[in-house]
Design a protein around this motif. Structure first.
Motif, PDB file in Angstrom:
ATOM      1  N   ILE A   1       0.854  -1.191   0.000  1.00  0.00           N
ATOM      2  CA  ILE A   1       0.000   0.000   0.000  1.00  0.00           C
ATOM      3  C   ILE A   1       0.889   1.239   0.000  1.00  0.00           C
ATOM      4  O   ILE A   1       1.939   1.256   0.661  1.00  0.00           O
ATOM      5  N   SER A   2       0.476   2.239  -0.745  1.00  0.00           N
ATOM      6  CA  SER A   2       1.228   3.494  -0.788  1.00  0.00           C
ATOM      7  C   SER A   2       0.243   4.639  -0.975  1.00  0.00           C
ATOM      8  O   SER A   2      -0.932   4.411  -1.271  1.00  0.00           O
ATOM      9  N   ARG A   3       0.718   5.858  -0.808  1.00  0.00           N
ATOM     10  CA  ARG A   3      -0.171   7.014  -0.958  1.00  0.00           C
ATOM     11  C   ARG A   3       0.587   8.170  -1.596  1.00  0.00           C
ATOM     12  O   ARG A   3       1.786   8.338  -1.389  1.00  0.00           O
ATOM     13  N   ASP A   4      -0.165   8.953  -2.361  1.00  0.00           N
ATOM     14  CA  ASP A   4       0.338  10.188  -2.956  1.00  0.00           C
ATOM     15  C   ASP A   4      -0.472  11.309  -2.342  1.00  0.00           C
ATOM     16  O   ASP A   4      -1.619  11.550  -2.747  1.00  0.00           O
ATOM     17  N   ASN A   5       0.080  11.988  -1.357  1.00  0.00           N
ATOM     18  CA  ASN A   5      -0.666  13.009  -0.625  1.00  0.00           C
ATOM     19  C   ASN A   5      -1.063  14.186  -1.523  1.00  0.00           C
ATOM     20  O   ASN A   5      -2.109  14.798  -1.322  1.00  0.00           O
ATOM     21  N   ALA A   6      -0.248  14.482  -2.503  1.00  0.00           N
ATOM     22  CA  ALA A   6      -0.562  15.604  -3.400  1.00  0.00           C
ATOM     23  C   ALA A   6      -1.802  15.318  -4.243  1.00  0.00           C
ATOM     24  O   ALA A   6      -2.500  16.238  -4.651  1.00  0.00           O
ATOM     25  N   LYS A   7      -2.053  14.050  -4.496  1.00  0.00           N
ATOM     26  CA  LYS A   7      -3.201  13.659  -5.310  1.00  0.00           C
ATOM     27  C   LYS A   7      -4.346  13.093  -4.483  1.00  0.00           C
ATOM     28  O   LYS A   7      -5.359  12.661  -5.040  1.00  0.00           O
ATOM     29  N   ASN A   8      -4.188  13.055  -3.162  1.00  0.00           N
ATOM     30  CA  ASN A   8      -5.206  12.457  -2.279  1.00  0.00           C
ATOM     31  C   ASN A   8      -5.568  11.048  -2.756  1.00  0.00           C
ATOM     32  O   ASN A   8      -6.742  10.665  -2.774  1.00  0.00           O
ATOM     33  N   THR A   9      -4.566  10.313  -3.133  1.00  0.00           N
ATOM     34  CA  THR A   9      -4.776   8.988  -3.725  1.00  0.00           C
ATOM     35  C   THR A   9      -3.932   7.946  -3.001  1.00  0.00           C
ATOM     36  O   THR A   9      -2.792   8.208  -2.626  1.00  0.00           O
ATOM     37  N   THR A  10      -4.522   6.790  -2.821  1.00  0.00           N
ATOM     38  CA  THR A  10      -3.789   5.661  -2.274  1.00  0.00           C
ATOM     39  C   THR A  10      -3.813   4.518  -3.272  1.00  0.00           C
ATOM     40  O   THR A  10      -4.760   4.416  -4.062  1.00  0.00           O
ATOM     41  N   TYR A  11      -2.797   3.704  -3.254  1.00  0.00           N
ATOM     42  CA  TYR A  11      -2.662   2.609  -4.199  1.00  0.00           C
ATOM     43  C   TYR A  11      -2.470   1.294  -3.450  1.00  0.00           C
ATOM     44  O   TYR A  11      -1.920   1.258  -2.362  1.00  0.00           O
ATOM     45  N   LEU A  12      -2.930   0.225  -4.072  1.00  0.00           N
ATOM     46  CA  LEU A  12      -2.664  -1.106  -3.553  1.00  0.00           C
ATOM     47  C   LEU A  12      -2.066  -1.919  -4.688  1.00  0.00           C
ATOM     48  O   LEU A  12      -2.767  -2.276  -5.635  1.00  0.00           O
ATOM     49  N   ASN A  13      -0.784  -2.179  -4.601  1.00  0.00           N
ATOM     50  CA  ASN A  13      -0.093  -2.967  -5.599  1.00  0.00           C
ATOM     51  C   ASN A  13      -0.141  -4.433  -5.163  1.00  0.00           C
ATOM     52  O   ASN A  13       0.371  -4.792  -4.101  1.00  0.00           O
ATOM     53  N   MET A  14      -0.779  -5.256  -5.981  1.00  0.00           N
ATOM     54  CA  MET A  14      -1.007  -6.658  -5.624  1.00  0.00           C
ATOM     55  C   MET A  14      -0.241  -7.560  -6.588  1.00  0.00           C
ATOM     56  O   MET A  14      -0.423  -7.459  -7.807  1.00  0.00           O
ATOM     57  N   THR A  15       0.599  -8.411  -6.048  1.00  0.00           N
ATOM     58  CA  THR A  15       1.375  -9.355  -6.856  1.00  0.00           C
ATOM     59  C   THR A  15       1.123 -10.775  -6.374  1.00  0.00           C
ATOM     60  O   THR A  15       0.548 -10.981  -5.299  1.00  0.00           O
ATOM     61  N   SER A  16       1.564 -11.740  -7.166  1.00  0.00           N
ATOM     62  CA  SER A  16       1.405 -13.161  -6.819  1.00  0.00           C
ATOM     63  C   SER A  16      -0.020 -13.459  -6.363  1.00  0.00           C
ATOM     64  O   SER A  16      -0.246 -14.119  -5.351  1.00  0.00           O
ATOM     65  N   LEU A  17      -0.978 -12.976  -7.133  1.00  0.00           N
ATOM     66  CA  LEU A  17      -2.382 -13.105  -6.754  1.00  0.00           C
ATOM     67  C   LEU A  17      -2.823 -14.555  -6.738  1.00  0.00           C
ATOM     68  O   LEU A  17      -2.385 -15.369  -7.571  1.00  0.00           O
ATOM     69  N   LYS A  18      -3.713 -14.855  -5.796  1.00  0.00           N
ATOM     70  CA  LYS A  18      -4.233 -16.202  -5.608  1.00  0.00           C
ATOM     71  C   LYS A  18      -5.756 -16.176  -5.769  1.00  0.00           C
ATOM     72  O   LYS A  18      -6.376 -15.141  -5.540  1.00  0.00           O
ATOM     73  N   PRO A  19      -6.356 -17.305  -6.094  1.00  0.00           N
ATOM     74  CA  PRO A  19      -7.823 -17.327  -6.200  1.00  0.00           C
ATOM     75  C   PRO A  19      -8.514 -16.850  -4.921  1.00  0.00           C
ATOM     76  O   PRO A  19      -9.573 -16.217  -4.999  1.00  0.00           O
ATOM     77  N   GLU A  20      -7.912 -17.083  -3.782  1.00  0.00           N
ATOM     78  CA  GLU A  20      -8.523 -16.646  -2.525  1.00  0.00           C
ATOM     79  C   GLU A  20      -8.455 -15.129  -2.321  1.00  0.00           C
ATOM     80  O   GLU A  20      -9.034 -14.613  -1.360  1.00  0.00           O
ATOM     81  N   ASP A  21      -7.764 -14.429  -3.203  1.00  0.00           N
ATOM     82  CA  ASP A  21      -7.766 -12.969  -3.157  1.00  0.00           C
ATOM     83  C   ASP A  21      -9.001 -12.382  -3.866  1.00  0.00           C
ATOM     84  O   ASP A  21      -9.220 -11.171  -3.814  1.00  0.00           O
ATOM     85  N   THR A  22      -9.769 -13.237  -4.514  1.00  0.00           N
ATOM     86  CA  THR A  22     -10.967 -12.773  -5.207  1.00  0.00           C
ATOM     87  C   THR A  22     -11.950 -12.152  -4.228  1.00  0.00           C
ATOM     88  O   THR A  22     -12.318 -12.776  -3.222  1.00  0.00           O
ATOM     89  N   ALA A  23     -12.350 -10.923  -4.497  1.00  0.00           N
ATOM     90  CA  ALA A  23     -13.251 -10.190  -3.591  1.00  0.00           C
ATOM     91  C   ALA A  23     -13.574  -8.829  -4.189  1.00  0.00           C
ATOM     92  O   ALA A  23     -12.955  -8.397  -5.164  1.00  0.00           O
TER      93      ALA A  23
END
Length: 121
Positions: free
Chosen positions: A69-91
């Motif tokens: 998880i990361s955030r760009d305060n200037a853009k009021n935006t947060t990001y979630l970078n997801m790697t090695s995704l698994k079927p149980e991450d489905t949601a």
């Protein structure tokens, strides 16, 4: 008012990657904790990752080492970078943002509508 909009979800194969974005807009003086939650069908919503205003982060054990998880305060935006995704991450992944709308105002919690992540071959 404050609007929170998520984007970046989709269908991905196991082992793949996705990057979710959460943009807050409107009457914002400052943003405190930003967090990603997810809810799979038939399951309770769970906190996936959170980032505090100072940059400290927390993750649920099941995504540690795979999600960032990361955030760009200037853009009021947060990001979630997801790697090695698994079927149980489905949601449905939803973003929560704690916002102070004025200098001396109360901190309120706002939710987006969510973005669907499906991990399947």
């Amino acid at each position: 008012q404050v609007q929170v909009v998520e984007s970046g979800g989709g269908l991905v194969q196991p082992g793949g990657s996705l990057r979710l974005s959460c943009a807050a807009s409107g009457s914002i003086f400052s943003i405190y904790t930003q967090a990603w939650y997810r809810q799979a069908p038939g399951k309770q919503r769970e906190l996936v990752a959170a980032i505090l205003s100072g940059g400290s982060t927390n993750y649920v054990n099941s995504v540690t080492g795979r999600f960032t998880i990361s955030r760009d305060n200037a853009k009021n935006t947060t990001y979630l970078n997801m790697t090695s995704l698994k079927p149980e991450d489905t949601a449905l992944y939803s973003c929560n943002v704690e916002v102070r709308r004025t200098r001396a105002g109360t901190v309120y919690s706002y939710w987006g509508q969510g973005t669907q992540v499906t991990v399947a071959s």
